[in-house]
Scaffold this active site. Structure first.
Site, PDB file in Angstrom:
ATOM      1  N   PHE A   7      33.182  12.285  12.942  1.00  0.00           N
ATOM      2  CA  PHE A   7      33.336  12.201  14.398  1.00  0.00           C
ATOM      3  C   PHE A   7      34.061  13.455  14.873  1.00  0.00           C
ATOM      4  O   PHE A   7      35.191  13.703  14.465  1.00  0.00           O
ATOM      5  CB  PHE A   7      34.164  10.945  14.704  1.00  0.00           C
ATOM      6  CG  PHE A   7      34.397  10.626  16.146  1.00  0.00           C
ATOM      7  CD1 PHE A   7      33.397  10.034  16.917  1.00  0.00           C
ATOM      8  CD2 PHE A   7      35.637  10.863  16.731  1.00  0.00           C
ATOM      9  CE1 PHE A   7      33.628   9.688  18.243  1.00  0.00           C
ATOM     10  CE2 PHE A   7      35.875  10.522  18.058  1.00  0.00           C
ATOM     11  CZ  PHE A   7      34.874   9.936  18.818  1.00  0.00           C
ATOM     12  N   LEU A  64      35.540  15.121  17.912  1.00  0.00           N
ATOM     13  CA  LEU A  64      35.984  15.110  19.302  1.00  0.00           C
ATOM     14  C   LEU A  64      37.101  16.144  19.491  1.00  0.00           C
ATOM     15  O   LEU A  64      37.041  16.993  20.367  1.00  0.00           O
ATOM     16  CB  LEU A  64      36.489  13.695  19.654  1.00  0.00           C
ATOM     17  CG  LEU A  64      36.874  13.440  21.108  1.00  0.00           C
ATOM     18  CD1 LEU A  64      35.663  13.591  22.031  1.00  0.00           C
ATOM     19  CD2 LEU A  64      37.442  12.008  21.269  1.00  0.00           C
ATOM     20  N   THR A  65      38.105  16.092  18.614  1.00  0.00           N
ATOM     21  CA  THR A  65      39.276  16.950  18.754  1.00  0.00           C
ATOM     22  C   THR A  65      38.920  18.414  18.490  1.00  0.00           C
ATOM     23  O   THR A  65      38.098  18.724  17.627  1.00  0.00           O
ATOM     24  CB  THR A  65      40.367  16.501  17.757  1.00  0.00           C
ATOM     25  OG1 THR A  65      40.582  15.097  17.940  1.00  0.00           O
ATOM     26  CG2 THR A  65      41.662  17.253  17.973  1.00  0.00           C
ATOM     27  N   GLU A  66      39.559  19.306  19.228  1.00  0.00           N
ATOM     28  CA  GLU A  66      39.356  20.752  19.047  1.00  0.00           C
ATOM     29  C   GLU A  66      40.726  21.410  18.861  1.00  0.00           C
ATOM     30  O   GLU A  66      41.748  20.791  19.131  1.00  0.00           O
ATOM     31  CB  GLU A  66      38.652  21.322  20.286  1.00  0.00           C
ATOM     32  CG  GLU A  66      37.273  20.699  20.483  1.00  0.00           C
ATOM     33  CD  GLU A  66      36.494  21.319  21.629  1.00  0.00           C
ATOM     34  OE1 GLU A  66      37.069  22.143  22.381  1.00  0.00           O
ATOM     35  OE2 GLU A  66      35.309  20.988  21.755  1.00  0.00           O
ATOM     36  N   PRO A  67      40.733  22.657  18.425  1.00  0.00           N
ATOM     37  CA  PRO A  67      42.026  23.315  18.241  1.00  0.00           C
ATOM     38  C   PRO A  67      42.874  23.247  19.521  1.00  0.00           C
ATOM     39  O   PRO A  67      44.075  23.063  19.466  1.00  0.00           O
ATOM     40  CB  PRO A  67      41.655  24.759  17.893  1.00  0.00           C
ATOM     41  CG  PRO A  67      40.278  24.694  17.332  1.00  0.00           C
ATOM     42  CD  PRO A  67      39.605  23.530  17.993  1.00  0.00           C
ATOM     43  N   SER A 123      44.374  14.802  22.959  1.00  0.00           N
ATOM     44  CA  SER A 123      44.419  13.698  23.925  1.00  0.00           C
ATOM     45  C   SER A 123      43.582  14.002  25.167  1.00  0.00           C
ATOM     46  O   SER A 123      42.923  13.125  25.722  1.00  0.00           O
ATOM     47  CB  SER A 123      45.864  13.444  24.364  1.00  0.00           C
ATOM     48  OG  SER A 123      46.701  13.335  23.252  1.00  0.00           O
ATOM     49  N   ILE A 179      39.169  17.046  11.658  1.00  0.00           N
ATOM     50  CA  ILE A 179      38.029  16.143  11.521  1.00  0.00           C
ATOM     51  C   ILE A 179      38.034  15.514  10.126  1.00  0.00           C
ATOM     52  O   ILE A 179      37.925  16.214   9.114  1.00  0.00           O
ATOM     53  CB  ILE A 179      36.698  16.907  11.759  1.00  0.00           C
ATOM     54  CG1 ILE A 179      36.728  17.591  13.123  1.00  0.00           C
ATOM     55  CG2 ILE A 179      35.500  15.971  11.633  1.00  0.00           C
ATOM     56  CD1 ILE A 179      37.054  16.681  14.298  1.00  0.00           C
ATOM     57  N   GLU A 181      43.287   8.776  16.983  1.00  0.00           N
ATOM     58  CA  GLU A 181      42.641   7.673  17.719  1.00  0.00           C
ATOM     59  C   GLU A 181      43.539   7.155  18.842  1.00  0.00           C
ATOM     60  O   GLU A 181      43.713   5.956  19.030  1.00  0.00           O
ATOM     61  CB  GLU A 181      42.236   6.550  16.762  1.00  0.00           C
ATOM     62  CG  GLU A 181      41.347   7.106  15.653  1.00  0.00           C
ATOM     63  CD  GLU A 181      40.171   6.226  15.326  1.00  0.00           C
ATOM     64  OE1 GLU A 181      39.744   5.459  16.188  1.00  0.00           O
ATOM     65  OE2 GLU A 181      39.685   6.351  14.194  1.00  0.00           O
ATOM     66  N   THR A 197      47.229   8.695  20.579  1.00  0.00           N
ATOM     67  CA  THR A 197      48.633   8.659  20.164  1.00  0.00           C
ATOM     68  C   THR A 197      49.275   7.394  20.738  1.00  0.00           C
ATOM     69  O   THR A 197      48.757   6.793  21.683  1.00  0.00           O
ATOM     70  CB  THR A 197      49.387   9.888  20.700  1.00  0.00           C
ATOM     71  OG1 THR A 197      49.362   9.838  22.135  1.00  0.00           O
ATOM     72  CG2 THR A 197      48.757  11.203  20.227  1.00  0.00           C
TER      73      THR A 197
HETATM   74  C1  FAD Z   1      44.847  12.888   9.647  1.00  0.00           C
HETATM   75  C2  FAD Z   1      44.139  13.097  10.943  1.00  0.00           C
HETATM   76  C3  FAD Z   1      42.781  12.833  11.038  1.00  0.00           C
HETATM   77  C4  FAD Z   1      42.090  13.040  12.232  1.00  0.00           C
HETATM   78  N1  FAD Z   1      40.737  12.808  12.264  1.00  0.00           N
HETATM   79  C5  FAD Z   1      40.042  13.098  13.409  1.00  0.00           C
HETATM   80  C6  FAD Z   1      38.628  12.963  13.450  1.00  0.00           C
HETATM   81  O1  FAD Z   1      38.007  12.546  12.466  1.00  0.00           O
HETATM   82  N2  FAD Z   1      37.971  13.295  14.577  1.00  0.00           N
HETATM   83  C7  FAD Z   1      38.627  13.757  15.686  1.00  0.00           C
HETATM   84  O2  FAD Z   1      37.967  14.034  16.674  1.00  0.00           O
HETATM   85  N3  FAD Z   1      39.964  13.909  15.674  1.00  0.00           N
HETATM   86  C8  FAD Z   1      40.695  13.598  14.570  1.00  0.00           C
HETATM   87  N4  FAD Z   1      42.062  13.761  14.536  1.00  0.00           N
HETATM   88  C9  FAD Z   1      42.721  14.340  15.702  1.00  0.00           C
HETATM   89  C10 FAD Z   1      43.487  13.341  16.525  1.00  0.00           C
HETATM   90  O3  FAD Z   1      42.621  12.427  17.130  1.00  0.00           O
HETATM   91  C11 FAD Z   1      44.336  14.124  17.553  1.00  0.00           C
HETATM   92  O4  FAD Z   1      45.321  14.771  16.810  1.00  0.00           O
HETATM   93  C12 FAD Z   1      44.945  13.228  18.605  1.00  0.00           C
HETATM   94  O5  FAD Z   1      43.951  12.816  19.505  1.00  0.00           O
HETATM   95  C13 FAD Z   1      46.077  13.908  19.364  1.00  0.00           C
HETATM   96  O6  FAD Z   1      45.672  15.128  19.828  1.00  0.00           O
HETATM   97  P1  FAD Z   1      46.576  16.441  19.577  1.00  0.00           P
HETATM   98  O7  FAD Z   1      46.905  16.466  18.151  1.00  0.00           O
HETATM   99  O8  FAD Z   1      45.833  17.571  20.153  1.00  0.00           O
HETATM  100  O9  FAD Z   1      47.886  16.177  20.373  1.00  0.00           O
HETATM  101  P2  FAD Z   1      48.129  16.466  21.938  1.00  0.00           P
HETATM  102  O10 FAD Z   1      47.053  15.811  22.735  1.00  0.00           O
HETATM  103  O11 FAD Z   1      48.345  17.905  22.120  1.00  0.00           O
HETATM  104  O12 FAD Z   1      49.474  15.681  22.160  1.00  0.00           O
HETATM  105  C14 FAD Z   1      50.769  16.202  21.797  1.00  0.00           C
HETATM  106  C15 FAD Z   1      51.818  15.193  22.224  1.00  0.00           C
HETATM  107  O13 FAD Z   1      51.788  15.013  23.636  1.00  0.00           O
HETATM  108  C16 FAD Z   1      51.628  13.639  23.964  1.00  0.00           C
HETATM  109  N5  FAD Z   1      50.821  13.530  25.160  1.00  0.00           N
HETATM  110  C17 FAD Z   1      49.617  14.109  25.422  1.00  0.00           C
HETATM  111  N6  FAD Z   1      49.209  13.773  26.637  1.00  0.00           N
HETATM  112  C18 FAD Z   1      50.146  12.960  27.151  1.00  0.00           C
HETATM  113  C19 FAD Z   1      50.287  12.282  28.401  1.00  0.00           C
HETATM  114  N7  FAD Z   1      49.338  12.327  29.338  1.00  0.00           N
HETATM  115  N8  FAD Z   1      51.394  11.551  28.587  1.00  0.00           N
HETATM  116  C20 FAD Z   1      52.339  11.457  27.625  1.00  0.00           C
HETATM  117  N9  FAD Z   1      52.272  12.077  26.462  1.00  0.00           N
HETATM  118  C21 FAD Z   1      51.168  12.806  26.222  1.00  0.00           C
HETATM  119  C22 FAD Z   1      50.925  13.066  22.765  1.00  0.00           C
HETATM  120  O14 FAD Z   1      51.123  11.670  22.695  1.00  0.00           O
HETATM  121  C23 FAD Z   1      51.597  13.811  21.632  1.00  0.00           C
HETATM  122  O15 FAD Z   1      52.840  13.207  21.378  1.00  0.00           O
HETATM  123  C24 FAD Z   1      42.783  13.534  13.369  1.00  0.00           C
HETATM  124  C25 FAD Z   1      44.156  13.779  13.272  1.00  0.00           C
HETATM  125  C26 FAD Z   1      44.828  13.574  12.085  1.00  0.00           C
HETATM  126  C27 FAD Z   1      46.280  13.862  12.027  1.00  0.00           C
END
Ligand code: FAD
Lengths: 263, 423
Positions: free
Chosen positions: B142, B144-147, B151, B176, B384, B386
């Site tokens: 899946f 969805l997430t990018e560098p 969220s 991913i 999935e 935070t």
């Molecule tokens: C082991 C692992 C496996 C993963 N596997 C997948 C995968 O298979 N496919 C995929 O697509 N992604 C995957 N991910 C990515 C994961 O879904 C994202 O890391 C997650 O969605 C959070 O995004 P971010 O890391 O960019 O954090 P950010 O979105 O940058 O968030 C940073 C912090 O800010 C907080 N925050 C952000 N917005 C708000 C808001 N509006 N209000 C309050 N707080 C906020 C967050 O809660 C967090 O504490 C994986 C991550 C890990 C660690």
């Protein structure tokens, strides 16, 4: 070729046996694990299924003597791939010893009819006697092949197997029908498949009673449990030998062992 | 005996009567037991070794495929095993009780990808993608997430430009799961980068990782799920046939969110298994370890930790079973699954933390499992959704600001006849 696999429901491998003052035996599992198919029987069940897959067996019938709960063991056998299951259950059979059990199983195998191979685990983890297979063979009048570690060939009404004996392996050939008891070297039992689980839970498992078999298990039992009591606990103590060097520790240990007449 | 509480569901949208059902079927329990046996026999004995090596156990994917776990709740006609959504939860609980990496496989392969195709795919796509995935011939991920965005999904940079019967995809996905193992990645990209609001410009595609222009790599030195695979996937001018587009143009955001309703369910049930693992390890150790002449189980402060873990486990299990039940009924469960995921993952971290405390210094070393439980629990509080995102969602629902509108394609309710028919 029809194959019967005899199996029994036993306590889990981690169950602890206890006997209370009234001679009541319990097999509770400290972790609450449920009863299971006798782990040794899993090899018998697997071999039965392999006989179907590799040696043209048409029916692999799981057979158990026990109460309603034993249906769980039979369902596991079905879920693994047995084609049919039969439970033999009757108040009259409660408390049967291995001979009584063997008589009942032999009667059931005869009732099934035209069976060429009856498979057993090498023993059951609760009674641990390892007698039932041989006694059943005797009652059936078939050749017992015990501790079998491989089925090599079945052809022209004969079966060739490898037996794991104390002093090595031996290859033997016997005319069918035979009773086989299996050891763990014979195969790697498979897990029940999801499809098998569904089939097993919907299967209608027939229950045969003493009347169906025309035998009386309890009367055929020769073992009498007149007095059951807990084993006296073993007394023991741990002593750690302290000394400045390993040599000194070894010398003290040797002295102690002489003193206690161990060596 | 085979019972478990499922709490009353209130305010059902579809007017389905509220129901209180305590039972799990023997089929569900036998399936869970089979998976438990697999995990204990084939994965557990070597898990520390692979966790240290930061490699996936070679048994994990092939054996999960072979045993049918990768298709557990997919209809038999699409190559699956025909079990229901509750069984998926029970299976994830058993998998994560052994190691989180096994459950992560189910989250992405099943929850986020396969169930998305089941919900949104055409019949042709179900045959072409879902069936080989359910049979375990193809692994699914899946993207969805990018560098630059996690969220804030609508801020994604990946693009898909229509070119005749194809789309040309460019972009990079990060974090991913199964990046270097998956054959199919459900990829989200903007077909309309100027859409207003931006999330309406997102479209979903099945990117096949052997397509020219797809490159992948692993990320090392993660805190947890070290015996799993997490990486990046890059698409450079990847030509994807329009037949690989899942749903309509502009439907990608809705698809991603409904995939998350399913992925989060697996995370919630898995985290529940992790709480159970911490509880079981603590029960065992507390009875073995003596201090001041008594097993530490005798001390009330240790008992309190056990009681907490038991409470967290029970509540987490109730919450995920409620979601599973709602899925079976065909009820929208976004809110209920979100709260199950948030609760179970937060508590699984706390449970592992308390379990380490029960183990003292031994818990701090990898001689025991509980330090791995702590490291593995941490990621699920981030992926999935935070915990913060789930709190925003829950408050939104509570205030009435957030409401779930019916979707063009809903996850089909579990219909045993349809699921089990051999077609
Ligand atoms: C082991 C692992 C496996 C993963 N596997 C997948 C995968 O298979 N496919 C995929 O697509 N992604 C995957 N991910 C990515 C994961 O879904 C994202 O890391 C997650 O969605 C959070 O995004 P971010 O890391 O960019 O954090 P950010 O979105 O940058 O968030 C940073 C912090 O800010 C907080 N925050 C952000 N917005 C708000 C808001 N509006 N209000 C309050 N707080 C906020 C967050 O809660 C967090 O504490 C994986 C991550 C890990 C660690």
């Amino acid at each position: 070729m029809k194959v019967v696999v005899c199996t029994k429901q036993t306590p889990s491998t981690t169950a602890v046996i206890t006997v209370d003052d009234n001679g009541h035996v319990s097999w509770d599992d400290p972790g609450g694990k449920p009863n299971v198919v006798n782990p040794w029987d899993e090899y018998g069940i697997e071999e039965g299924i392999l006989l179907k897959e590799n040696h043209g067996a048409t029916d692999v019938i799981a057979l158990s003597l026990g109460d309603e709960d034993s249906k769980d063991a039979l369902k596991t056998a079905l879920a693994m791939g047995c084609t049919e299951a039969i439970l033999v259950s009757d108040e009259a059979f409660a408390g049967s010893d291995t001979l009584g059990t063997a008589r009942v199983l032999a009667a059931a195998i005869n009732k099934i009819g035209a069976v060429q191979v009856a498979l057993f685990g090498k023993q059951a983890i609760d009674g641990d006697t390892g007698q039932t297979a041989v006694q059943a063979a005797r009652k059936l009048g078939w050749t017992p092949l015990t501790f079998v570690s491989a089925v090599k060939e079945i052809s022209d009404g004969r079966i060739t197997v490898e037996r794991l004996a104390d002093d090595g392996k031996e290859t033997v050939t016997a005319p069918l029908p035979v009773v086989i008891s299996t050891v763990k070297e014979i195969n790697e039992p498979r897990y029940p498949s999801f499809m098998g689980i569904r089939k097993a839970n919907r299967a209608n498992i027939p229950v045969w009673t003493a009347a169906d078999l025309d035998v009386d298990g309890a009367v055929g039992s020769k073992v009498d449990w007149s007095h059951i009591y807990a084993m006296p606990p073993r007394e023991g103590a741990v002593e750690i030998i302290e000394a400045d060097s390993v040599d000194e520790q070894a010398r003290l240990l040797a002295d102690k062992l002489f003193e206690e007449k161990v060596i | 005996m085979n019972s478990f509480f499922i709490p009353i569901i209130q305010n059902l949208q579809n007017g389905v009567p509220t129901m209180l059902d305590f039972s799990l079927t023997e089929e569900q329990l036998s399936a869970a037991k089979m998976v438990k046996d697999f995990g204990e026999k084939e994965i557990y004995p070597t898990i520390k070794e692979y966790d240290r090596k930061q490699e996936m156990s070679p048994n994990a994917l092939p054996r999960m495929a072979e045993l049918g776990i990768l298709g557990i709740n997919i209809p038999v006609r699409y190559g699956g095993q025909g079990f229901d959504y509750v069984t998926l939860g029970l299976v994830c609980e058993e998998l994560e009780r052994v190691d989180s990496t096994l459950r992560v496989v189910m989250s992405v392969h099943m929850g986020l990808n396969s169930m998305g195709v089941l919900q949104w795919g055409t019949e042709e796509q179900k045959q072409r993608f879902l069936a080989p995935q359910a049979r375990g011939e193809k692994y699914a991920g899946f993207g969805l997430t990018e560098p630059g965005v996690g969220s804030d999904v609508a801020g994604m940079a990946s693009t898909a430009r229509r070119d005749g019967d194809d789309y040309i995809i460019n972009g990079e996905k990060m974090w991913i799961s199964l990046a270097t193992k998956a054959h199919h990645i459900l990829w989200f990209a903007k077909t309309d980068p100027d859409a207003n609001p931006p999330h309406k410009g997102i479209t979903a595609f099945m990117v096949e990782t052997d397509m020219p222009g797809v490159t992948t790599g692993d990320i090392h030195d993660k805190l947890g799920v070290r015996a799993g695979s997490t990486g990046w996937v890059n698409c450079q001018d990847v030509r994807v046939p329009a037949a690989n587009r899942i749903g309509e143009e502009g439907e990608g955001f809705k698809i991603a969110m409904s995939c998350l309703d399913n992925g989060r369910y697996t995370v919630a049930s898995g985290a529940t298994g992790l709480i159970r693992a911490s509880l079981e390890a603590s029960l065992k150790y507390a009875q073995e370890r003596h201090t001041f002449g008594k097993p530490i189980a005798q001390y009330q402060l240790i008992q309190q930790k056990i009681a907490w873990m038991q409470q967290w486990y029970d509540v987490a299990r109730l919450l995920y079973l409620r979601s599973g039940w709602m899925k079976n009924q065909g009820l929208r469960n976004t809110r209920e699954t979100s709260i199950a995921k948030w609760y179970a993952t937060d508590q699984s971290f706390k449970a592992a933390h308390e379990a380490i405390q029960v183990h003292g210094a031994y818990g701090y070393s990898d001689e025991y499992d509980v330090e791995r439980f702590l490291r593995n629990s941490r990621g699920a509080i981030i992926y999935e959704g935070t915990s913060e995102i789930h709190q925003l969602m829950q408050a939104g629902y509570a205030f009435g600001w957030r409401k779930d509108k019916p979707l063009r394609c809903e996850l089909p309710a579990y219909d045993p006849d349809f699921w089990q028919e051999e077609d």
